[in-house]
Design an enzyme around this catalytic site. Sequence first.
Site, PDB file in Angstrom:
ATOM      1  N   GLU A  95      10.941  55.476  15.343  1.00 52.03           N
ATOM      2  CA  GLU A  95      12.248  56.080  15.626  1.00 52.03           C
ATOM      3  C   GLU A  95      12.534  57.282  14.719  1.00 52.03           C
ATOM      4  OE1 GLU A  95      13.345  55.191  18.292  1.00 52.03           O
ATOM      5  OE2 GLU A  95      12.246  53.324  18.480  1.00 52.03           O
ATOM      6  N   GLY A  96      11.502  58.072  14.518  1.00 49.97           N
ATOM      7  CA  GLY A  96      11.616  59.257  13.680  1.00 49.97           C
ATOM      8  C   GLY A  96      11.088  58.969  12.292  1.00 49.97           C
TER       9      GLY A  96
END
Length: 613
Positions: free
Chosen positions: A458-459
């Site tokens: 998620e990043g």
Amino acid sequence: MRRTIDFLLHDWLQVESLTHRERFKDHSPETFSAVLDTCERVAREVFAPVNRIVDVEEPRMNPDGSVWLPEAAYTTAVAYRDTGMIAATQDYEYGGLQMPSVIETAANAFFATAGIGLGGGAMLTTGSANLILAHGSATQKDLFARHLLSGRWCGTMCLSETQAGSSLSDIVTRALRDGEGSDADPFGPRYRLHGNKMWISNGEHNLTENIVHLVLAKIPGPDGRLIAGVRGISLFIVPKRLIDADAQLTGEHNDVALAGLNHKCGYRGMPNTLLNFGEGRHAVRGAPGAVGYLVGEPGQGLSYMFHMMNEARIAVGLGAASIGYAGFAASLDYARNRRQGRPIGAAGKDPLSPPVRLIEHADVRRMLLAQKTYVEGSLALVLYAARLVDEVRTGEGAAASEAHRLLEVLTPVVKSWPSQYCVEANSHAIQIHGGYGYTRDFPVEQYWRDNRLNMIHEGAHAIHGLDLLGRKVRVDQGAGLALFARQVAKTANSSTAYPALADYGRALEAALRRLLAATAAAWSVPDPEIALANATPYLEAFGHVTIAWLWLDLAVVAMQKLDGASETAASHLRGLLQATAYFYGYELPKIDAWLAVAAARTPTCLEMQDEWY
């Protein structure tokens, strides 16, 4: 954990006040407690006993291109579905419970603590449904979101590609219009997708009858070439198996094929896949290309996907906090029962004296206190963010807009700080166990492996530093940062009512001033490459100031509750106060080094040359 969650929800966040809002009027403190009771029990009885099983018996690819999972994966998926938590916050009309996000988040902490990755990837399914509800057509909502929320199908997020991990502007998956009249398809404009996706959690399995992939792809321009950058990215619903207008399976397998599995360090309860779209293995109606339905407008795919990703980032912070908590609980139990060594000083000089419990050694207490501040501080941060989500959705006027602005600033911290420091907590848990902690005889080594993923997905970690310093603190002339500063200052001011906390309040105010000064100094040059060269140290400092703020806020509440508290409650409150003392004495002073390089725009890393390594 339950005692901490109850304190955070009721004493600190005052969640009972939400029951006065129209959306939550059918709820009460009793229904909130009932949800938590159920989830805690299911997590303890169904998830926890099989967490080691799914770690050892990791997913594998069958010869027919399907994925083998241990029976425990199916058992926990059904158990989670039956709790109703997939649709907990959704409208009644979609089978939801209209539960506050903060209660849903707290309930999910029990599952993440007991077995991260179990439960059929419900977080991704809920996020997929939420995205379709926010941006899809009426038909897409009715046919796809509804059946995702029921648990009949599950969802995935297909963003990354082998050549483009976090750099989504570089994706090359193509989406071509699927013949004349495709706009008349009841599911939306129909396209054929061709490309490959990497790192797809739950991309292939048989836990549910269908999988709904949300896929980012580029629609070629008039000249047939892909548009460079993010402007050309669109979002598509690509079901694994095609359905008819009544949401029944047609028997046709979409042109989506499993290319392989990623064999992970941890987090093995959920298969991680490589998927090929449109390779022709499952040609649909005699033509290659995975059938996909456009969501919303062309070229808006990335902005739509960020709706899901922001929710996922809060969930990642929760997962990190929860795994950290599992390690903390395990090492605390071990330290209370394991006898080893003797005290320093005269009492320990007699070799015939019995060994003492590990928890009686000061350095073991240090590691336990560090874990407590990391994991409970992270849990407070995540629940605070979830409470902001409720304010955004159900608040009115300025309260809702301020909650949105504060949530935007805090989201990079909510994802990144627990992901970093709860891994550190798991490392301390291993250290307390000594050599045993490095073996599979105890669960703490698995917790570390499971948690290490959270700094990546998620990043990746550094991206959130760039997001925070590069965008979030600068939006609207720094309005979000100014709001954050006001909240921090408010807590610092409230602490002056308690002499035992006043020094912490002054330390927090000083830390805030240094943070704001470093923010301004970093951007005192027009070159973003120079300004952002030390974005990750800035992120660490911002996170530490945030957690210091929350710990002091918790300490103020603890002081208010201490008089007249029962012996058990008083012990818990004194533990919170001691954790606050630890964070202010051992952790908050670290921000000076991080802020110094950000403020000075220190070029050491930027100037380092490849050949010098």
